[in-house]
Write a protein that holds these residues in place. Structure first.
Motif, PDB file in Angstrom:
ATOM      1  N   PHE A   1      -3.297  -5.941  -7.585  1.00 60.79           N
ATOM      2  CA  PHE A   1      -4.153  -5.155  -8.471  1.00 60.79           C
ATOM      3  C   PHE A   1      -3.288  -4.160  -9.235  1.00 60.79           C
ATOM      4  O   PHE A   1      -2.415  -3.505  -8.672  1.00 60.79           O
TER       5      PHE A   1
ATOM      6  N   HIS B   1       0.845  -1.183   0.000  1.00 63.84           N
ATOM      7  CA  HIS B   1       0.000   0.000   0.000  1.00 63.84           C
ATOM      8  C   HIS B   1       0.889   1.245   0.000  1.00 63.84           C
ATOM      9  O   HIS B   1       2.021   1.190   0.473  1.00 63.84           O
TER      10      HIS B   1
ATOM     11  N   VAL C   1      -4.998   2.040  -0.918  1.00 64.14           N
ATOM     12  CA  VAL C   1      -5.688   0.904  -1.533  1.00 64.14           C
ATOM     13  C   VAL C   1      -4.662  -0.173  -1.860  1.00 64.14           C
ATOM     14  O   VAL C   1      -3.453   0.071  -1.896  1.00 64.14           O
ATOM     15  N   ASN C   2      -5.167  -1.390  -2.102  1.00 67.99           N
ATOM     16  CA  ASN C   2      -4.284  -2.497  -2.432  1.00 67.99           C
ATOM     17  C   ASN C   2      -3.605  -2.266  -3.773  1.00 67.99           C
ATOM     18  O   ASN C   2      -4.233  -1.850  -4.751  1.00 67.99           O
ATOM     19  N   LEU C   3      -2.302  -2.535  -3.803  1.00 69.03           N
ATOM     20  CA  LEU C   3      -1.503  -2.315  -4.997  1.00 69.03           C
ATOM     21  C   LEU C   3      -1.053  -3.655  -5.594  1.00 69.03           C
ATOM     22  O   LEU C   3      -1.777  -4.628  -5.526  1.00 69.03           O
TER      23      LEU C   3
ATOM     24  N   THR D   1      -2.940  -0.789 -10.585  1.00 68.07           N
ATOM     25  CA  THR D   1      -3.534   0.524 -10.359  1.00 68.07           C
ATOM     26  C   THR D   1      -2.429   1.560 -10.302  1.00 68.07           C
ATOM     27  O   THR D   1      -1.308   1.246  -9.879  1.00 68.07           O
TER      28      THR D   1
ATOM     29  N   SER E   1     -13.513  -0.258  -2.443  1.00 70.15           N
ATOM     30  CA  SER E   1     -14.946  -0.234  -2.730  1.00 70.15           C
ATOM     31  C   SER E   1     -15.541  -1.621  -2.938  1.00 70.15           C
ATOM     32  O   SER E   1     -16.643  -1.745  -3.453  1.00 70.15           O
TER      33      SER E   1
ATOM     34  N   ASN F   1     -11.629  -4.456  -2.000  1.00 72.15           N
ATOM     35  CA  ASN F   1     -10.792  -4.314  -3.186  1.00 72.15           C
ATOM     36  C   ASN F   1     -10.881  -2.906  -3.747  1.00 72.15           C
ATOM     37  O   ASN F   1     -11.969  -2.440  -4.106  1.00 72.15           O
ATOM     38  N   GLN F   2      -9.755  -2.207  -3.802  1.00 76.71           N
ATOM     39  CA  GLN F   2      -9.675  -0.827  -4.277  1.00 76.71           C
ATOM     40  C   GLN F   2     -10.566   0.123  -3.475  1.00 76.71           C
ATOM     41  O   GLN F   2     -11.064   1.123  -3.999  1.00 76.71           O
TER      42      GLN F   2
ATOM     43  N   THR G   1     -11.964  -7.940 -11.364  1.00 70.56           N
ATOM     44  CA  THR G   1     -11.795  -6.633 -11.981  1.00 70.56           C
ATOM     45  C   THR G   1     -10.352  -6.455 -12.447  1.00 70.56           C
ATOM     46  O   THR G   1      -9.410  -6.590 -11.663  1.00 70.56           O
TER      47      THR G   1
END
Length: 902
Positions: free
Chosen positions: A224, A207, A232-234, A226, A505, A502-503, A511
């Motif tokens: 993820f 993070h 948020v999770n990276l 992003t 939300s 996740n992210q 995704t």
């Protein structure tokens, strides 16, 4: 008000629909509910707590959550205990039926390491294969002096367990007073521990957050793709945290689980909520922070030793249009006399973004061969990117070979799983398939032998990243052989009852990645193995590089990582922004990855996306010169940011990279020590937070705008726009300015505001350190061929020590190496530096001699110096700052020597 609402909501979330209640358990570790002198009526009637007078324990203490599981059987064994757990009454819960019975294995694996594993007694569930992410060795006999004690419920009692420190009884992990008792359903596993509320927690990445984690946050672990927003999770998942108490003692907790999870950090608790696998905990007792990391790495694997050139400076850009642009960059670096070791190319070098190909128009083979040969002739290296997405394209070797070998990931029906990445419709190698290693080796070696003699590989997009959410519609391939699959699934992997955050939300697990029912070799679901893909690709890629490059060490930089990645790869922190916020965040990210066992780490210098500025790039080049992995990189469509684009940044880069190259022997020695077993050399990190060196100084516990390189260098960068000063904290000791030799002495720690103009960064040598070095050069090859240097920084007692590792810098199985120790003592005008060989192999190395020794903090006024009794002619002593400079020493480092002054 917001915090109160968060607390109420969190309590509801944690408790679910369980109404098990609470009870008083006097034998469990107690959480104090009162104050000194409280009486029973107030404790029991007013506060609703428990009252049991016991010497040395709180008399008034909180009730224990009544677990839905109770202890059914306790069976001691040679290394610990096996406990059977069964559900009390109904197995129904909010997130699925609870599994019963469970087994809890308690294994005392070493004096510093305790292993607690909770799993289904009757059915094998998903667990990480040990050949992917290893586990520590298990002894044949129990440890003699464990630093921990573990307490569990007795037969018939509600389940709990607690880990305490044996030396002082401090509770480190305690499930007995939590608001979230153990639940173990098919797709929902949860367990909570209480915390004292004064601890400092670090880890639980990846993070973009401050180094010291803030209470009231949920840390989601799910890989993820992003562009690195905060909180948020990276790209990677590291279910490990370090807990530093105010006493300065640290311990670590590792949950060996690759499934998606939320870890909720509240005011006085930490709760795991995991959507699969088992609860497999390792506890590391430290008690030093560095010791915790060492013990953690004894489980997940020690970091690998990168080639020496990997520590030089790297240049990349997503958007170099052709080979001529690459040549122009290298030429300008040399013309501006800015150090450069490695040139990189992003995806534009490929033919239609196909892996293992060259664009015939902009990067034709003949010109690329000439370019790479030119780099190698100047002792520079070349690194290219390789993504896991293989274009679905008949006639394309990488695709055809993968189809014929059957090494690609399948969908739930056994067909080829297809997504979409840069080349269009793609499929993905399945690294669980044993045939994939040969496939990956064949593609890489063919690319290497017929197209490019690259020196390292950059593996990106390996979360796995996908431009579709799950399988892309309309991309099925009827030519693929359909096989009948009875997956036997009794749950829906694409829609678990509990949705991780996740992210931020709770978006779908598929995704921007694969569907969760995508199938890997051996029936392994993407649902369980998603977070492992980057690690598995790193293992295969490093192995291939060592093979095709004939025993030279691999150089791999991966975006996605997992515990164990550091044994095979380094990491860059992904798609950051050209902003002062990301300039700052790069420090806690770098320091966190040291704790994760991946010391070769750095962020894109000057920022990846958005236009940087002259001032920002100046400050970032200053800071980035001290990253373990140092690379300038940005995206096409933004302004060029190579350091020669501004004359001021070019001058700063010459100065700061010159300093970096001069101390690379120190960095390389730190990497060597981190790669060795803890029983050989007790070291684990290259850069480290201040609290690693000064854990009892509470002022250091939250510092993440400064950092240490090893134990001997303190780096304090400017991180704010327009600022020409920095507030630097100096823990107790003597600290010498690297550039001016001025000394800061403090007995209990002090903060100073230091003037730091745009062309400067604050770097101080810690008293008591000896820093080995070299002369500067435009490449690591040039620098390594200069005479060696020693900077001796005496502490307040007139002592200093250091070490130096030397080998050929690139061979996997190095047959020639040396490890040297240096010790210095000084009293008044007299002193000495003694070298000794602590270890060596093979014939003595042919290396340049020791040419310069600089001694800081010399007392008195010495007038002469000698080495092994022979006078040293190059003698200078500065009476203003008490610095002794000895030059022209010409000492053979492969033999012991003694330098004296008087």
């Amino acid at each position: 008000m917001v915090e109160m609402l968060f607390g109420v909501l969190l309590l509801v979330m944690l408790c679910g629909d369980l109404t098990a209640g609470q009870t008083c358990q006097a034998n469990a570790p107690r959480r104090d509910c009162g104050y000194y002198g409280i009486q029973e009526p107030e404790c029991v009637q007013t506060r609703g707590c428990c009252w049991t007078p016991t010497e040395g324990q709180p008399w008034c203490y909180y009730k224990t959550s009544l677990s839905v599981y109770h202890v059914d059987a306790v069976m001691p064994n040679k290394l610990g205990t096996k406990i059977t757990l069964k559900v009390n009454g109904s197995t129904s819960s909010q997130f699925g039926d609870l599994i019963s019975p469970l087994t809890m294995d308690i294994t005392m694996e070493s004096d510093e390491r305790l292993h607690v594993k909770i799993y289904d007694s009757n059915k094998q569930r998903w667990e990480i294969p040990t050949d992917v992410s290893p586990i520590g060795s298990v002894p044949s006999s129990p440890p003699a002096n464990p630093l921990y004690k573990i307490t569990t419920a007795n037969k018939g009692e509600p389940f709990y367990f607690a880990v305490t420190r044996a030396s002082d009884g401090e509770v480190l992990f305690n499930t007995s007073h939590s608001d979230q008792p153990l639940q173990f359903a098919d797709q929902y596993l949860t367990l909570s521990t209480t915390l004292p509320g004064t601890e400092s927690i670090y880890g639980l990445g990846e993070h973009k957050v401050p180094l010291q984690l803030k209470r009231g946050q949920t840390f989601t672990l799910w890989d993820f793709d992003t562009p690195t927003p905060p909180n948020v999770n990276l790209y990677g998942s590291h279910p490990f945290y370090m807990d530093l108490r105010q006493s300065g003692k640290a311990h670590g907790v590792y949950l060996r689980n690759s499934n998606g999870m939320d870890v909720i950090y509240g005011d006085n608790f930490l709760t795991y909520r995991v959507i699969g696998g088992v609860l497999d905990f390792y506890f590391f007792l430290g008690p030093t922070p560095e010791g915790v990391v060492q013990q953690y790495q004894e489980v997940i694997g020690r970091p690998y030793l990168p080639p020496y050139w990997a520590l030089g400076f790297h240049q990349c850009r997503y958007g170099y249009p052709n080979v001529e642009a690459l040549s122009d960059v290298v030429t300008k670096y040399a013309a501006n006399k800015i150090p450069l070791d490695t040139m990189w190319t992003d995806i534009e070098y490929m033919d239609g973004y196909r892996d293992f190909t060259l664009d015939p128009n902009n990067f034709p083979l003949s010109k690329m061969t000439e370019f790479v040969e030119g780099l190698h002739n100047r002792s520079l290296q070349y690194v290219v990117i390789v993504d896991p997405g293989i274009k679905v394209d008949r006639g394309y070797k990488a695709y055809d070979d993968g189809i014929s070998k059957g090494v690609f990931v399948k969908d739930k029906n056994g067909n080829l799983f297809t997504g979409k990445v840069w080349p269009g419709v793609t499929t993905f190698p399945d690294f669980f398939n044993p045939m994939t290693a040969d496939y990956w080796k064949d593609q890489t070696s063919t690319f290497y032998n017929t197209l490019l003699k690259f020196d390292g590989l950059w593996i990106d997009m390996n979360e796995i990243s996908n431009f579709c959410n799950g399988e892309c519609s309309g991309s099925s391939h009827p030519e693929e052989m359909r096989r009948s699959v009875d997956d036997g699934l009794k749950f829906d992997p694409n829609n678990p009852p509990y949705h991780i955050n996740n992210q931020g939300s709770s978006i779908g697990l598929n995704t921007k990645t694969l569907d969760m029912d995508a199938m890997h070799h051996g029936g392994v679901l993407e649902y369980n193995s998603h977070n492992l893909y980057g690690l598995m690709e790193s293992i295969a890629t490093c192995s291939v590089l060592e093979s095709v490059r004939e025993g030279k060490r691999c150089f791999v930089i991966s975006r996605s990582t997992f515990p164990g990645s550091g044994a095979h790869t380094g990491h860059w922190t992904g798609d950051n922004h050209a902003s002062y916020d990301d300039l700052y965040y790069s420090i806690p990210e770098m320091l966190s990855f040291q704790m994760y066992g991946i010391p070769l780490v750095g962020s894109d210098i000057c920022g990846f996306s958005g236009d940087t500025t002259e001032e920002l790039c100046s400050r970032w080049m200053e800071l980035g010169a001290f990253y373990p992995f140092s690379r300038n990189h940005n995206i096409k469509g933004t302004k060029p940011q190579e350091p020669y684009e501004w004359s001021s940044v070019a001058a700063i880069s010459r100065k700061m990279l010159g300093l970096r190259y001069s101390i690379l022997p120190y960095y390389y020695t730190l990497f060597y020590k981190a790669s060795r077993p803890v029983t050989t050399i007790p070291s684990a990190t290259v850069t480290r937070p201040l609290f690693f060196e000064f854990p009892t100084d509470r002022n250091t516990h939250s510092i993440d705008r400064q950092f240490m390189v090893g134990s001997g260098l303190l780096v304090s960068p400017v991180l704010e726009q327009g600022s020409t000063s920095v507030e630097a904290y100096f823990p107790a000791g003597k600290w010498y300015d690297v550039f001016t030799d001025q000394v800061v002495t403090t007995s209990g720690g002090t903060s100073l505001t230091l003037h730091t103009p745009i062309d400067h960064i604050q770097v101080h040598v810690r008293g008591g350190s000896i820093i080995p070095g070299k002369g500067t050069g435009l490449t690591t090859y040039d620098s390594r061929n200069t005479d060696s240097t020693l900077v001796v920084a005496l502490d307040s007692t007139g002592k200093a020590s250091g070490d130096l590792y030397i080998d050929d810098g690139e061979t996997v199985s190095t047959s020639q190496w040396m490890f040297l120790l240096f010790n210095a003592t000084s009293s008044g005008s007299s002193g000495q530096v003694i070298s000794g060989i602590a270890g060596q192999a093979g014939d003595p190395l042919k290396i340049p001699p020791l040419g310069v020794v600089k001694v800081l903090g010399v007392g008195g006024s010495p007038s002469k110096a000698s080495i092994n009794g022979a006078a040293i002619s190059g003698f200078q002593f500065n009476t203003t700052n008490n610095v002794l400079l000895l030059t022209g020493i010409n000492a053979d480092l492969t033999s012991s020597f003694k330098i004296t002054w008087e």
